[in-house]
Design an enzyme around this catalytic site. Structure first.
Site, PDB file in Angstrom:
ATOM      1  N   ILE A   1      -1.110   6.290  -7.180  1.00 40.93           N
ATOM      2  CA  ILE A   1      -2.561   6.246  -7.367  1.00 40.93           C
ATOM      3  C   ILE A   1      -3.314   6.865  -6.193  1.00 40.93           C
ATOM      4  CG2 ILE A   1      -2.975   3.928  -6.395  1.00 40.93           C
ATOM      5  CD1 ILE A   1      -4.885   3.515  -8.885  1.00 40.93           C
TER       6      ILE A   1
ATOM      7  N   ASN B   1      -6.062  -8.256  -2.197  1.00 36.77           N
ATOM      8  CA  ASN B   1      -5.995  -9.709  -2.034  1.00 36.77           C
ATOM      9  C   ASN B   1      -7.412 -10.189  -1.693  1.00 36.77           C
ATOM     10  OD1 ASN B   1      -6.298  -9.583   0.961  1.00 36.77           O
ATOM     11  ND2 ASN B   1      -4.256  -8.685   0.859  1.00 36.77           N
TER      12      ASN B   1
ATOM     13  N   VAL C   1       0.499  -1.734  -4.195  1.00 34.27           N
ATOM     14  CA  VAL C   1      -0.605  -0.792  -4.322  1.00 34.27           C
ATOM     15  C   VAL C   1      -1.580  -0.948  -3.152  1.00 34.27           C
ATOM     16  CG1 VAL C   1      -2.644  -0.207  -5.716  1.00 34.27           C
ATOM     17  CG2 VAL C   1      -0.477  -0.658  -6.831  1.00 34.27           C
ATOM     18  N   ASP C   2      -1.884  -2.179  -2.807  1.00 36.53           N
ATOM     19  CA  ASP C   2      -2.833  -2.456  -1.727  1.00 36.53           C
ATOM     20  C   ASP C   2      -2.379  -1.819  -0.416  1.00 36.53           C
ATOM     21  OD1 ASP C   2      -5.040  -3.619  -0.448  1.00 36.53           O
ATOM     22  OD2 ASP C   2      -4.030  -5.526  -0.135  1.00 36.53           O
TER      23      ASP C   2
ATOM     24  N   THR D   1       0.360  -7.231 -11.891  1.00 36.31           N
ATOM     25  CA  THR D   1       1.687  -7.209 -12.519  1.00 36.31           C
ATOM     26  C   THR D   1       2.838  -7.128 -11.523  1.00 36.31           C
ATOM     27  OG1 THR D   1       1.680  -4.809 -12.805  1.00 36.31           O
ATOM     28  CG2 THR D   1       0.796  -6.146 -14.625  1.00 36.31           C
ATOM     29  N   GLY D   2       2.537  -6.920 -10.265  1.00 33.90           N
ATOM     30  CA  GLY D   2       3.586  -6.857  -9.253  1.00 33.90           C
ATOM     31  C   GLY D   2       3.918  -8.243  -8.745  1.00 33.90           C
TER      32      GLY D   2
ATOM     33  N   TYR E   1       2.104 -10.642  -8.000  1.00 31.39           N
ATOM     34  CA  TYR E   1       1.305 -11.726  -8.579  1.00 31.39           C
ATOM     35  C   TYR E   1       1.871 -12.218  -9.914  1.00 31.39           C
ATOM     36  CZ  TYR E   1      -2.426 -11.288  -5.079  1.00 31.39           C
ATOM     37  OH  TYR E   1      -3.172 -11.291  -3.919  1.00 31.39           O
TER      38      TYR E   1
END
Length: 165
Positions: free
Chosen positions: A11, A24, A33-34, A118-119, A121
């Site tokens: 992304i 978060n 991703v974060d 979806t990761g 979490y």
């Protein structure tokens, strides 16, 4: 209705007006991703996020894109899956709706989403993708939505759900 596109990849490499960060609640770079977005955007992103004072689950806040091809990063903390009994679906839908509102408020016509929650979490992939599609398909706030899938499985789930429509 927004045009919906699927891409498999990173992304941080997508050129849209805004990309969404599955953040978060403290808006501090984490994993997945974060972490990738924070690394690619540069240290200015962390400074900008700290000025925002966090963000509740389901809400969204915007920063500049810094070193990314996207002009903006819209940060949204998704819900942690706890079996589906803690309003997880409603909170996830709120993430997508609030990101679209933030995009429109900043004049964005194109936005790229990861598969929020979806990761680590643990939100069930099929359920999360269905919620994401339902939220963006009824929106007229942007002209184009790109779902950026990090892995092949996520891409396949989105593809199957889109072909059911």
């Amino acid at each position: 209705m927004a045009k919906i596109l699927l891409r498999q990849g990173d992304i941080t490499q997508i050129k849209t007006d805004a990309i969404v960060n599955a953040a978060n609640v403290r808006l501090r770079g984490g994993g997945g991703v974060d972490g990738a977005i924070h690394r690619a955007a540069g240290p200015e992103l962390n400074e900008a996020c700290q000025k925002l004072g966090g963000c509740p689950t389901g809400a969204a806040k915007t920063t500049p894109g810094f070193n990314l091809p996207a002009k903006y990063i819209i940060h949204t903390p998704g819900p942690i899956w706890r079996g589906g009994t803690k309003n997880e679906a409603k909170l996830l839908a709120s993430c997508y709706a609030n990101c679209l509102k933030q995009a429109a408020a900043h004049g964005c016509r194109t936005i790229a989403f990861p598969a929020i929650s979806t990761g680590i979490y643990g939100f069930p992939l099929e359920k999360a993708c269905q919620i994401a599609l339902e939220c963006v398909q009824k929106s007229e706030l942007v002209s184009e939505v790109v779902f950026v899938c990090y892995d092949r499985r996520t891409y396949q789930v989105y593809q199957e759900l889109l072909h059911q429509k």
